[in-house]
Design an enzyme around this catalytic site. Structure first.
Site, PDB file in Angstrom:
ATOM      1  N   PRO A  82       0.837  -1.200   0.000  1.00  0.00           N
ATOM      2  CG  PRO A  82      -0.815  -1.594   1.594  1.00  0.00           C
ATOM      3  CD  PRO A  82       0.504  -2.111   1.105  1.00  0.00           C
ATOM      4  CB  CYS A  83       2.282   3.144  -2.302  1.00  0.00           C
ATOM      5  SG  CYS A  83       3.764   4.163  -2.280  1.00  0.00           S
ATOM      6  CD  GLN A  84      -4.420   5.139  -0.772  1.00  0.00           C
ATOM      7  OE1 GLN A  84      -4.224   3.939  -0.811  1.00  0.00           O
ATOM      8  NE2 GLN A  84      -5.094   5.783  -1.692  1.00  0.00           N
TER       9      GLN A  84
END
Length: 351
Positions: A82-84
């Site tokens: 996850p690399c929001q």
């Protein structure tokens, strides 16, 4: 999965199994999926032959990964950390003075860092990562490449329409190999449309559910939103509506930058990017091309490449739009997983 697969894999941040399912379709033997979200366990295990480990990858022991590989096979470590903070949605929210957490985490870029650490510790034969394109410009990406010393590496931003996904979704894909040079091709597969993907599903009204498929369920609409969608045309915007249906936010200067909200999809084109909020008519161009409703959860999943019969929750659990929207929108498209898998299988076969 054939038992003579040359590649055995572990899928980190596996979610409901989009990447795993695609890799499996390419005949890669995914042995383990790891994710911190308990809602992912049922769909991952129900639809895939791999085991699911409910765990935080940030503290995962490398030995857990190495013990999952089949001895004598080519090993693959896969993941979509996850690399929001780098997503388009988050950048817009930041500019508007808002913050957003996804999957219950802050500073999700640290998981990209952890993925690189695990590569160093495990030293798999192959690596693949899928993520958001802006990651290419982030310092954490350079640090990831530094950890891939000894690997041949290629990375490319892939427009998923070119691999046959019926969706305008662009994703960064990285592949790395210790076996020899590896290159991502320029894809040019036949484009698929919304019609060819979901056109055969039973019709629904807003708030209705298919009695034979609980996931083919559409969210309810207020009276005013029902009038709005009836005034909407495929590919159009809220500017097409009568003045009395326009909301105050549309008339502000900032509203002009969001023309696709409350929009309908077009039958004979790919859908827009499927997000975690894709079940809401007002959250993007998520209106059904013809029926007066937003797309159903099943339609969203199919536009993400999931088979129509992919099971997302047990029969005794209620359908939650928020939960299933999150699971479906965060998933790696199955079609992309298969395309990556086919590249890796061909690479290993050519050694």
């Amino acid at each position: 999965m054939t038992q003579n697969s040359q590649i055995s894999a572990v899928d980190l941040f596996c979610g409901v199994g989009g990447l795993t399912h695609g890799l499996s379709q390419a005949q890669i033997d995914v042995r383990l999926g790891v994710d911190i979200d308990p809602a992912s366990q049922y769909p991952f295990e129900k639809n895939n032959s791999a085991k699911f480990l409910l765990a935080d990858v940030s503290v995962l022991n490398a030995e857990t990964i190495t013990q999952s590989f089949v001895p004598g096979t080519t090993t693959l470590l896969a993941g979509c950390a996850p690399c929001q903070p780098f997503s388009t949605y988050s950048q817009k929210a930041k500019r508007n003075g808002k913050t957003r957490q996804d999957r219950g985490r802050k500073d999700d870029w640290r998981l990209v860092e952890r993925f690189g650490q695990l590569i160093e510790e495990v030293q798999p034969d192959l690596v693949t990562m899928e993520n958001v394109p802006p990651l290419l410009r982030a310092p954490v990406y350079k640090r990831l490449l530094d950890r891939l010393q000894g690997y041949w590496v290629d990375a490319q931003v892939i427009d998923c329409q070119t691999i046959g996904l019926p969706q305008t979704r662009k994703r960064l894909v990285l592949v790395a190999s210790r076996l020899g040079p590896i290159t991502l091709p320029q894809f040019d597969r036949k484009q698929r449309s919304v019609r060819s993907t979901i056109g055969g599903l039973p019709p629904l009204g807003a708030g209705e559910m298919d009695p034979n498929d609980r996931i083919h369920r559409a969210s309810a609409l207020s009276k005013v939103n029902l009038k709005r969608i009836r005034a909407s045309v495929p590919g159009g915007t809220w500017r097409d509506w009568p003045e009395k249906l326009k909301a105050d936010c549309h008339l502000r200067e900032t509203g002009a930058t969001y023309p696709s909200v409350y929009g309908r999809m077009k039958w004979d084109e790919p859908s827009p990017t499927i997000t975690t909020q894709c079940f809401g008519y007002g959250n993007g161009r998520f209106g059904h091309p013809e029926q007066d409703r937003a797309i159903s959860l099943r339609e969203a999943a199919m536009l993400q490449g999931f088979p129509r019969k992919y099971s997302f929750l047990p029969d005794n659990e209620p359908v939650s739009f928020a939960t299933l929207g999150r699971l479906i929108g965060n998933a790696v498209p199955v079609t992309l997983g298969k395309a990556i898998g086919e590249i890796l299988v061909e690479h290993v076969a050519s050694r």
